[in-house]
Write a protein that holds these residues in place. Structure first.
Motif, PDB file in Angstrom:
ATOM      1  N   PHE A 115      -1.304   7.274  -0.151  1.00  0.00           N
ATOM      2  CA  PHE A 115      -0.155   7.173   0.519  1.00  0.00           C
ATOM      3  C   PHE A 115      -0.399   7.030   2.152  1.00  0.00           C
ATOM      4  O   PHE A 115       0.133   5.931   2.795  1.00  0.00           O
ATOM      5  CB  PHE A 115       0.693   8.250   0.399  1.00  0.00           C
ATOM      6  N   ASN A 116      -1.243   7.990   2.743  1.00  0.00           N
ATOM      7  CA  ASN A 116      -1.277   7.961   4.134  1.00  0.00           C
ATOM      8  C   ASN A 116      -1.801   6.761   4.640  1.00  0.00           C
ATOM      9  O   ASN A 116      -1.451   6.162   5.873  1.00  0.00           O
ATOM     10  CB  ASN A 116      -2.022   9.011   4.706  1.00  0.00           C
ATOM     11  N   PHE A 117      -2.915   6.075   4.136  1.00  0.00           N
ATOM     12  CA  PHE A 117      -3.585   5.108   4.206  1.00  0.00           C
ATOM     13  C   PHE A 117      -2.686   3.754   3.919  1.00  0.00           C
ATOM     14  O   PHE A 117      -2.663   2.753   4.811  1.00  0.00           O
ATOM     15  CB  PHE A 117      -4.922   4.540   3.919  1.00  0.00           C
ATOM     16  N   TRP A 118      -1.981   3.912   3.077  1.00  0.00           N
ATOM     17  CA  TRP A 118      -0.894   2.909   2.508  1.00  0.00           C
ATOM     18  C   TRP A 118       0.151   2.554   3.368  1.00  0.00           C
ATOM     19  O   TRP A 118       0.539   1.285   3.717  1.00  0.00           O
ATOM     20  CB  TRP A 118      -0.399   3.139   1.073  1.00  0.00           C
ATOM     21  N   VAL A 119       0.731   3.526   4.013  1.00  0.00           N
ATOM     22  CA  VAL A 119       1.590   3.446   4.960  1.00  0.00           C
ATOM     23  C   VAL A 119       1.365   2.450   6.265  1.00  0.00           C
ATOM     24  O   VAL A 119       2.019   1.679   6.730  1.00  0.00           O
ATOM     25  CB  VAL A 119       2.309   4.926   5.566  1.00  0.00           C
ATOM     26  N   ASP A 120       0.296   2.853   6.605  1.00  0.00           N
ATOM     27  CA  ASP A 120      -0.232   2.272   7.912  1.00  0.00           C
ATOM     28  C   ASP A 120      -1.687   1.933   7.784  1.00  0.00           C
ATOM     29  O   ASP A 120      -2.460   2.657   8.416  1.00  0.00           O
ATOM     30  CB  ASP A 120       0.084   3.075   9.325  1.00  0.00           C
ATOM     31  N   PRO A 121      -2.131   0.845   7.109  1.00  0.00           N
ATOM     32  CA  PRO A 121      -3.432   0.311   6.912  1.00  0.00           C
ATOM     33  C   PRO A 121      -4.165   0.094   8.362  1.00  0.00           C
ATOM     34  O   PRO A 121      -5.296   0.457   8.475  1.00  0.00           O
ATOM     35  CB  PRO A 121      -3.349  -0.827   5.841  1.00  0.00           C
ATOM     36  N   GLU A 122      -3.267  -0.660   9.057  1.00  0.00           N
ATOM     37  CA  GLU A 122      -3.840  -1.120  10.376  1.00  0.00           C
ATOM     38  C   GLU A 122      -4.326   0.317  11.234  1.00  0.00           C
ATOM     39  O   GLU A 122      -5.204  -0.059  11.664  1.00  0.00           O
ATOM     40  CB  GLU A 122      -2.818  -2.010  11.353  1.00  0.00           C
ATOM     41  N   ALA A 123      -3.466   1.182  11.224  1.00  0.00           N
ATOM     42  CA  ALA A 123      -3.832   2.332  12.036  1.00  0.00           C
ATOM     43  C   ALA A 123      -5.076   2.841  11.432  1.00  0.00           C
ATOM     44  O   ALA A 123      -6.079   3.373  12.057  1.00  0.00           O
ATOM     45  CB  ALA A 123      -2.695   3.284  11.840  1.00  0.00           C
ATOM     46  N   ALA A 124      -5.255   3.175  10.028  1.00  0.00           N
ATOM     47  CA  ALA A 124      -6.390   3.597   9.474  1.00  0.00           C
ATOM     48  C   ALA A 124      -7.640   2.969   9.773  1.00  0.00           C
ATOM     49  O   ALA A 124      -8.699   3.609  10.219  1.00  0.00           O
ATOM     50  CB  ALA A 124      -6.413   3.867   7.979  1.00  0.00           C
ATOM     51  N   LYS A 125      -7.428   1.527   9.804  1.00  0.00           N
ATOM     52  CA  LYS A 125      -8.660   0.786   9.791  1.00  0.00           C
ATOM     53  C   LYS A 125      -9.195   1.030  11.421  1.00  0.00           C
ATOM     54  O   LYS A 125     -10.280   0.983  11.629  1.00  0.00           O
ATOM     55  CB  LYS A 125      -8.330  -0.737   9.614  1.00  0.00           C
ATOM     56  N   ILE A 126      -8.231   1.144  12.366  1.00  0.00           N
ATOM     57  CA  ILE A 126      -8.602   1.188  13.782  1.00  0.00           C
ATOM     58  C   ILE A 126      -9.279   2.734  13.949  1.00  0.00           C
ATOM     59  O   ILE A 126     -10.261   2.792  14.513  1.00  0.00           O
ATOM     60  CB  ILE A 126      -6.986   1.402  14.675  1.00  0.00           C
ATOM     61  N   VAL A 127      -8.614   3.825  13.164  1.00  0.00           N
ATOM     62  CA  VAL A 127      -9.377   5.065  13.404  1.00  0.00           C
ATOM     63  C   VAL A 127     -10.823   5.220  12.893  1.00  0.00           C
ATOM     64  O   VAL A 127     -11.737   5.716  13.532  1.00  0.00           O
ATOM     65  CB  VAL A 127      -8.665   6.037  12.872  1.00  0.00           C
ATOM     66  N   PHE A 128     -11.144   4.538  11.621  1.00  0.00           N
ATOM     67  CA  PHE A 128     -12.363   4.389  11.439  1.00  0.00           C
ATOM     68  C   PHE A 128     -13.378   3.663  12.123  1.00  0.00           C
ATOM     69  O   PHE A 128     -14.689   4.091  12.076  1.00  0.00           O
ATOM     70  CB  PHE A 128     -12.550   3.891   9.951  1.00  0.00           C
ATOM     71  N   ALA A 129     -12.914   2.551  12.949  1.00  0.00           N
ATOM     72  CA  ALA A 129     -13.821   1.950  13.864  1.00  0.00           C
ATOM     73  C   ALA A 129     -13.853   2.409  15.155  1.00  0.00           C
ATOM     74  O   ALA A 129     -14.618   1.823  16.039  1.00  0.00           O
ATOM     75  CB  ALA A 129     -13.322   0.489  13.802  1.00  0.00           C
ATOM     76  N   ALA A 130     -13.303   3.457  15.448  1.00  0.00           N
ATOM     77  CA  ALA A 130     -12.909   3.920  16.958  1.00  0.00           C
ATOM     78  C   ALA A 130     -14.187   4.502  17.523  1.00  0.00           C
ATOM     79  O   ALA A 130     -14.277   4.940  18.587  1.00  0.00           O
ATOM     80  CB  ALA A 130     -11.972   4.843  17.071  1.00  0.00           C
ATOM     81  N   GLY A 131     -15.024   5.029  16.767  1.00  0.00           N
ATOM     82  CA  GLY A 131     -16.178   5.816  17.283  1.00  0.00           C
ATOM     83  C   GLY A 131     -16.036   7.354  17.358  1.00  0.00           C
ATOM     84  O   GLY A 131     -16.559   7.880  18.581  1.00  0.00           O
TER      85      GLY A 131
END
Ligand code: RIB
Ligand code: CA
Length: 326
Positions: free
Chosen positions: A165-181
């Motif tokens: 759910f948390n990643f499904w609601v905002d996949p773009e946000a989750a992608k940004i977070v894991f790539a943010a360093g």
């Protein structure tokens, strides 16, 4: 002592998690709650955060309202599990909504900068606020000591066979977070939280304990239990967010693997977290530790130790009876 900010969308398991964090004062200093659209709309989850603090007699805890919608899509809330009001529809009267005038994203950016390397950011809702903070301040990820996330999964999903759910609601946000360093990310996903159910026996113990917090937990979890029975024909409810706080209190409650994680943002598997274990994909650069298992008896030792210590032995015996009889 860990100094934490909880980014949250309360949410019934969020409520359990926040109450556990607030009870563990010897180990956690909760600096603030930041709220985000997820289980219910951001206005409702912010009211819910105030109600939870009121139940815990923590009315001075700073609360900051955050993003009202995902970065670039609309998503429905999860009333089937959390009720229309996000706290099990038990009709808790509105408390004085003492919310900071600063937007949650501005608070996160400011606090991380002011206390560089000090704060453990604990995200138990969609990652919209976290991603917005990364976009607002290029140094935000580097300013945060550690990011602990409830979300994702290596082999499970609850909004699709592959999306949590948390990643499904905002996949773009989750992608940004894991790539943010971020210096350190720990992902507590469904692979681990699937071990942590509030079974009926322990839920009845909460009723019998008969304190304002235990009775609140008992009441709000009715809708959550009904949702699990309706959807999964399982008796009990999954305490996803609560495991994340238990991890902060004792990391050995889960088993972790080093991994590279990325998130799909479109198509059939949008919201899916793709977990490349370093063991099998050594060419991938680690950006995360992923919880792959959890110890349910250890979890409840932590849960009762900090919330209801005089019932620790009773809970342990009930768990032994329940799990040893399986
Ligand atoms: O998938 C579990 C997550 O979704 C938890 O954070 C729960 O509160 C729901 O929001
Ligand atoms: Ca949540």
């Amino acid at each position: 002592m860990k100094r934490i900010i909880i980014d949250t969308d309360p949410g019934i398991d969020d409520a359990f998690a926040i109450l556990l964090a607030l009870a563990a004062k010897e180990k956690l200093e909760v600096l603030a709650l930041t709220t985000v659209n997820g289980n219910a709309g951001v206005d409702q989850v912010t009211k819910n955060a105030c109600k939870i603090c009121d139940i815990a007699d923590e009315n001075e805890l700073p609360i900051f309202k955050g993003c009202s919608r995902p970065l670039c899509r609309e998503r429905e809330n999860s009333a089937v599990f959390h009720g229309d009001d996000g706290l099990g529809n038990i009709g808790i009267p509105d408390t004085v909504v003492k919310v900071g005038c600063e937007h949650a994203v501005d608070y996160l950016v400011r606090k991380a900068r002011e206390e560089k390397g000090e704060i453990t950011l604990t995200a138990i809702g969609p990652l919209t606020n976290i991603a917005a903070a990364i976009k607002k301040d290029a140094e935000f990820a580097g300013n945060v000591k550690e990011l602990v996330i409830m979300g994702g999964a290596e082999f499970k999903g609850n909004m699709s066979p592959h999306a949590e759910f948390n990643f499904w609601v905002d996949p773009e946000a989750a992608k940004i977070v894991f790539a943010a360093g971020f210096g350190k990310i720990t992902m507590i996903g469904l692979d681990a939280t699937a071990y942590i159910y509030l079974d009926p026996v322990l839920r009845e113990l909460l009723y019998a304990i008969n304190t304002p917090v235990s009775r609140f937990m008992h009441k709000i979890s009715r809708v959550y239990m009904d949702g699990h029975w309706k959807i999964e024909k399982k008796l009990g409810c999954e305490l996803c967010d609560v495991l994340t706080i238990a991890y902060l209190l004792d990391e050995s409650v889960v088993e972790k693997v080093d991994a590279f994680v990325d998130v799909e943002t479109k198509g059939l598997c949008e919201g899916a977290s793709v977990v490349y274990r370093k063991k099998y994909y050594p060419q991938k650069e680690k950006n995360c530790e992923v919880a792959v298992k959890a110890d349910v008896k250890h979890f409840y030792d932590i849960f009762f130790k900090y919330l209801f210590p005089e019932y620790l032995a009773t809970a342990a015996q009930l768990l032994t009876n329940y799990y040893d009889s399986k």
